[in-house]
Design a protein around this motif. Structure first.
Motif, mmCIF file in Angstrom:
data_model
loop_
_atom_site.group_PDB
_atom_site.id
_atom_site.type_symbol
_atom_site.label_atom_id
_atom_site.label_comp_id
_atom_site.label_asym_id
_atom_site.label_seq_id
_atom_site.Cartn_x
_atom_site.Cartn_y
_atom_site.Cartn_z
ATOM 1 N N ALA A 102 0.972 -1.304 0.221
ATOM 2 C CA ALA A 102 0.147 -0.025 -0.132
ATOM 3 C C ALA A 102 0.871 1.447 0.158
ATOM 4 N N MET A 103 1.949 0.916 0.690
ATOM 5 C CA MET A 103 2.794 2.247 0.991
ATOM 6 C C MET A 103 4.011 2.537 -0.283
ATOM 7 N N VAL A 104 4.210 1.575 -1.383
ATOM 8 C CA VAL A 104 5.666 1.476 -1.962
ATOM 9 C C VAL A 104 5.082 2.657 -3.236
ATOM 10 N N LYS A 105 4.135 3.221 -4.357
ATOM 11 C CA LYS A 105 4.085 4.505 -4.220
ATOM 12 C C LYS A 105 3.325 5.550 -3.520
ATOM 13 N N SER A 106 3.901 6.587 -4.057
ATOM 14 C CA SER A 106 4.356 8.157 -3.656
ATOM 15 C C SER A 106 2.600 8.305 -3.398
ATOM 16 N N PHE A 107 2.219 8.803 -2.088
ATOM 17 C CA PHE A 107 0.993 10.279 -2.264
ATOM 18 C C PHE A 107 0.857 11.151 -1.252
ATOM 19 N N ARG A 108 0.189 11.553 -0.807
ATOM 20 C CA ARG A 108 0.155 13.119 0.161
ATOM 21 C C ARG A 108 -0.321 12.531 1.190
ATOM 22 N N GLY A 109 0.477 12.989 2.292
ATOM 23 C CA GLY A 109 1.159 12.141 2.968
ATOM 24 C C GLY A 109 1.311 10.946 3.397
ATOM 25 N N ARG A 110 2.351 10.810 2.441
ATOM 26 C CA ARG A 110 3.153 8.878 3.153
ATOM 27 C C ARG A 110 3.906 9.297 3.895
ATOM 28 N N GLY A 111 5.247 10.220 4.057
ATOM 29 C CA GLY A 111 5.652 9.813 4.714
ATOM 30 C C GLY A 111 5.495 9.863 6.820
ATOM 31 N N LEU A 112 4.656 11.178 5.998
ATOM 32 C CA LEU A 112 3.942 11.156 8.289
ATOM 33 C C LEU A 112 3.169 9.651 8.169
ATOM 34 N N ILE A 113 2.737 8.919 8.087
ATOM 35 C CA ILE A 113 2.471 7.725 7.978
ATOM 36 C C ILE A 113 2.755 7.079 8.190
ATOM 37 N N MET A 114 3.647 6.923 7.868
ATOM 38 C CA MET A 114 5.286 5.931 7.459
ATOM 39 C C MET A 114 5.545 6.314 8.380
ATOM 40 N N SER A 115 5.636 7.267 9.635
ATOM 41 C CA SER A 115 6.457 7.660 10.098
ATOM 42 C C SER A 115 6.044 7.423 11.843
ATOM 43 N N LEU A 116 4.804 7.042 11.391
ATOM 44 C CA LEU A 116 3.556 6.254 12.754
ATOM 45 C C LEU A 116 3.573 5.568 12.851
ATOM 46 N N LEU A 117 3.641 5.365 11.476
ATOM 47 C CA LEU A 117 3.532 3.084 11.032
ATOM 48 C C LEU A 117 4.650 2.735 12.411
ATOM 49 N N ILE A 118 6.124 3.244 12.218
ATOM 50 C CA ILE A 118 7.610 2.686 12.230
ATOM 51 C C ILE A 118 7.811 2.994 14.060
ATOM 52 N N ILE A 119 6.874 3.700 14.614
ATOM 53 C CA ILE A 119 6.456 4.395 16.299
ATOM 54 C C ILE A 119 7.130 2.968 16.826
ATOM 55 N N PRO A 120 6.144 1.524 17.073
ATOM 56 C CA PRO A 120 6.462 0.805 17.684
ATOM 57 C C PRO A 120 7.022 0.472 17.826
ATOM 58 N N LEU A 121 8.058 0.620 16.963
ATOM 59 C CA LEU A 121 9.686 -0.213 17.061
ATOM 60 C C LEU A 121 10.996 0.274 17.587
ATOM 61 N N PHE A 122 9.703 1.745 18.072
ATOM 62 C CA PHE A 122 11.313 1.717 18.938
ATOM 63 C C PHE A 122 10.950 2.508 20.503
ATOM 64 N N ILE A 123 10.135 1.448 20.259
ATOM 65 C CA ILE A 123 9.136 0.751 22.000
ATOM 66 C C ILE A 123 10.182 -0.348 22.497
ATOM 67 N N SER A 124 9.886 -0.300 23.923
ATOM 68 C CA SER A 124 10.895 -1.280 24.095
ATOM 69 C C SER A 124 10.146 -2.360 24.715
ATOM 70 N N PRO A 125 9.846 -3.544 24.462
ATOM 71 C CA PRO A 125 8.691 -5.015 24.548
ATOM 72 C C PRO A 125 7.877 -4.693 25.878
ATOM 73 N N VAL A 126 9.010 -4.071 26.993
ATOM 74 C CA VAL A 126 8.030 -3.881 28.221
ATOM 75 C C VAL A 126 7.218 -3.016 28.320
ATOM 76 N N ILE A 127 7.242 -1.980 27.648
ATOM 77 C CA ILE A 127 6.642 -0.752 27.178
ATOM 78 C C ILE A 127 5.652 -1.529 26.799
ATOM 79 N N VAL A 128 5.930 -1.711 26.209
ATOM 80 C CA VAL A 128 4.471 -2.424 25.186
ATOM 81 C C VAL A 128 3.788 -3.072 25.561
ATOM 82 N N GLY A 129 4.306 -4.605 26.412
ATOM 83 C CA GLY A 129 3.220 -4.900 27.254
ATOM 84 C C GLY A 129 2.672 -4.243 27.823
ATOM 85 N N GLN A 130 2.852 -3.507 28.925
ATOM 86 C CA GLN A 130 2.977 -2.412 30.079
ATOM 87 C C GLN A 130 1.163 -1.957 29.241
#
Lengths: 302, 360
Positions: A102-130
């Motif tokens: 869905a994200m391979v083609k560029s569209f308006r707001g793609r950068g923003l959505i992409m940043s939102l999508l990868i946020i979970p990767l930056f959170i420690s698993p313990v916090i995610v669990g919590q």
């Protein structure tokens, strides 16, 4: 006259040859102390009694192994590990692939959505669990309330305490955190497919779903292997979310192998049994890794 | 086989106007070369014919049918891409047969057709290899094989030889020409290389800044260019342009030397007398030995570049560098005083203000 010069030469030659050892010595010592020594020590522990509840370090033969093998919880935890890793990685792969497509083609707001999508990767698993534990908690978490509002009847699911909901909760947290990982790798793979392959395919009479099947999937193959391998390696040592969300419960219902070994060694203090279990788990994992990495290396980039 | 008619074609990419009104009729079986500098819109034009780009305005007809809204796969065209665009995970045979497989041809038929195409291109011993095991020239042959196996109405080539080294390029060029003679198919070929254009084309369409500058047979464009751009684009080494004035006496160069024109020419250009002009002459039409009836210009040899049979000699006329292609033995050496004969059967006069060739 020449003697001191020669001695100096000899010294400098000696230091040239040996100085490098001095430079790597700290790292080597660190590895010896923190990895090699404990590893060798653990080999000794395998065959002796090393249990805080039973004094003495007498030789016990293979008893540590047989005890773990005879423990139904050990077998159950292995199944839990296999089940959860398979389900987690499968869902994460499918969702990640869908997102990447869905994200391979560029569209308006793609950068923003992409940043939102990868946020979970930056959170420690313990916090995610919590966080998920708080969301799913009964009776104060919002999940049951929201579900009740949507479905129109009172929902009283014990997400963290009731099978199979506790597994669903664990899958939910894991998928939420790790789908972005799949997404990022697969997106990178998709972007690397030369667009003119699709143009050539289009002229050859292939587009849409057939182009996906005949061009995208084979081209993405190595990246899929890579993403899945990384995720499996990570998924089999699942611990944090279980520790935080279900505590392995109810009872031993959500014990993963890591969690089982942790309880065995650090809460029940059967250290030699835990060591034996850990070694067996290591062998299983090593076989899996060897298999996956071999496949990965065979899947040459094209 | 089919003819192609393009009418009033425009293509915009956002605010960029790439193709600015192209009218072009390509006859059945014709080898048409679209040539021009980078960014002139030739590739875009080709891709619009293929259907990979949508026309912003105007129509494209293939075989008398407007195809603007026809999907690329249904236009029955095949395209050879600059970077081959082979499917990396398929063998040569699978690559060539892919279009047939996608159209659900029976397996034995695919096999015979693939073999025939491969044989034609001399790649029948490579059918089981993967593209990455092939050299650039072999890859391009596979790409061409993928096009011919489908027996399409139109072949489109998008700079197919520009990724190959010089020797291979010559070889593949003859191959493509031979292929056209054998298949007799309509082919449209995009290149920025004027030698490819000259050697391959039945007709050259020379494009500049999104428009057709001139179109015609290679010789027409070479001998009777309509503009300075066309004259300068075709021919190697490049044609010389020398600033001068047209007087009744003839062409007067900046240093005062005068070239007397034959009576016919003087009459032909009489209307432009007294005006500044650009005198254009190809290096092949400049000689050292005095030609009978040809007036002389004096100059000093500046640079000598031997290439074997011919030698490129640079000198100045009226302060501007001029290159001549001389016989190796006539070349002389830098510093030599020489008398130059200009072949007045082959010269151009160009209006400096608009670049149009005068007297046409």
């Amino acid at each position: 006259m020449s003697a001191p010069a020669t001695r100096f030469d000899a010294l400098s030659e000696w230091s040239d040859r040996h100085f490098k050892w001095l430079l790597v010595a700290p790292a080597v010592l660190l590895i010896l102390a923190l990895s090699v020594y404990p590893l060798l020590f653990s080999v000794w522990v395998l065959f002796v009694n090393y249990d805080f509840t039973v004094p003495g370090h007498g030789f016990v033969g293979l008893r540590n192994f047989t005890r773990v093998l005879a423990d139904p919880v050990a077998r159950w935890s292995l199944w839990v590990t296999i089940l959860l890793s398979t389900i987690n990685v499968t869902i994460e792969f499918l969702l990640g692939l869908a997102l990447a497509l869905a994200m391979v083609k560029s569209f308006r707001g793609r950068g923003l959505i992409m940043s939102l999508l990868i946020i979970p990767l930056f959170i420690s698993p313990v916090i995610v669990g919590q966080a998920w534990a708080l969301l799913l908690q009964r009776p104060f978490g919002p999940t049951n309330y929201v579900l009740s509002q949507i479905l129109g009847f009172e929902v009283t699911i014990g997400w963290l305490t009731q099978a199979p909901w506790n597994f669903i909760a664990l899958v939910l947290a894991d998928v939420w955190q790790w789908t972005p990982f799949m997404f990022v790798i697969l997106l990178a793979g998709l972007t690397a497919i030369p667009p003119n392959l699709y143009e050539a395919a289009e002229l050859d009479g292939v587009d849409g779903w057939r182009a996906f099947w005949w061009i995208t999937l084979p081209q993405l193959g190595p990246m899929i292997m890579l993403a899945i391998t990384f995720r499996i390696l990570d998924a089999v040592r699942l611990f944090d979310t279980i520790f935080v969300m279900t505590g392995g419960g109810p009872g031993t219902n959500t014990y993963s192998s890591s969690f089982y070994l942790y309880t065995l060694g650090f809460t029940q203090f059967h250290l030699s049994e835990a060591t034996a279990g850990a070694w067996m788990f290591l062998v299983i994992t090593a076989i899996l890794i060897t298999f996956l990495v071999r496949r990965l290396l065979k899947a040459e980039p094209t | 086989m089919a003819h192609v008619t393009i009418k009033g074609l425009h293509k915009h990419f956002g605010a960029v106007h790439v193709v600015k009104g192209i009218d072009l009729a390509i006859a059945d079986g014709e080898f048409t070369v679209l040539v021009g500098p980078s960014g002139c819109g030739k590739s875009t034009l080709l891709r619009t014919v293929a259907g990979l780009e949508q026309a912003s305005e105007g129509t494209i007809e293939i075989g008398g049918k407007v195809v603007n809204d026809t999907r690329p796969r249904d236009r029955d065209v095949a395209m050879v891409f600059q970077d081959y665009a082979l499917y990396p995970h398929m063998t040569v045979a699978q690559n060539i047969g892919f279009g047939l497989r996608a159209r659900n041809f029976p397996r034995p038929e695919i096999e015979t057709r693939v073999k025939r195409a491969a044989k034609m291109l001399n790649i029948d011993q490579l059918l089981d290899r993967l593209p990455r095991q092939l050299s650039g020239g072999q890859r391009q042959r596979v790409a061409i094989g993928r096009a011919i196996v489908r027996n399409p109405q139109i072949f489109l080539f998008d700079e197919p030889l520009s990724n190959l080294d010089a020797q291979l390029r010559d070889e593949m060029r003859s191959e493509i020409k031979r292929l056209h003679q054998e298949l007799g198919a309509t082919m449209i070929y995009v290149t920025h290389d004027q030698i490819e254009a000259m050697t391959l084309a039945d007709r050259i369409v020379l494009m500049n800044a999104g428009q057709i500058e001139q179109s015609g047979t290679p010789l027409e464009l070479y001998e009777k260019p309509r503009t300075r751009f066309v004259a300068g684009f075709l021919g190697s080494p490049k044609i010389n342009f020398i600033k001068a004035r047209l007087e009744n006496a003839g062409i007067v160069f900046a240093d005062g030397q005068t070239l007397k024109l034959p009576a016919v020419d003087a009459q032909r250009y009489a209307a432009h007398a007294g005006k500044p002009v650009i005198f254009g002459i190809r290096p092949q039409h400049i000689d050292r030995a005095p030609m009978t009836g040809s007036p002389h210009i004096k100059s000093t040899v500046d640079l000598v570049q031997p290439t074997g049979a011919r030698t490129y000699v640079t000198f100045t006329i009226g302060g501007e560098p001029v290159m001549a292609e001389l016989d190796a033995h006539d070349a002389g050496k830098p510093g030599d005083e020489i008398a130059i004969a200009l072949d007045l059967a082959h010269f151009l006069l160009i209006a400096p203000e608009n670049g149009n060739v005068l007297g046409r």
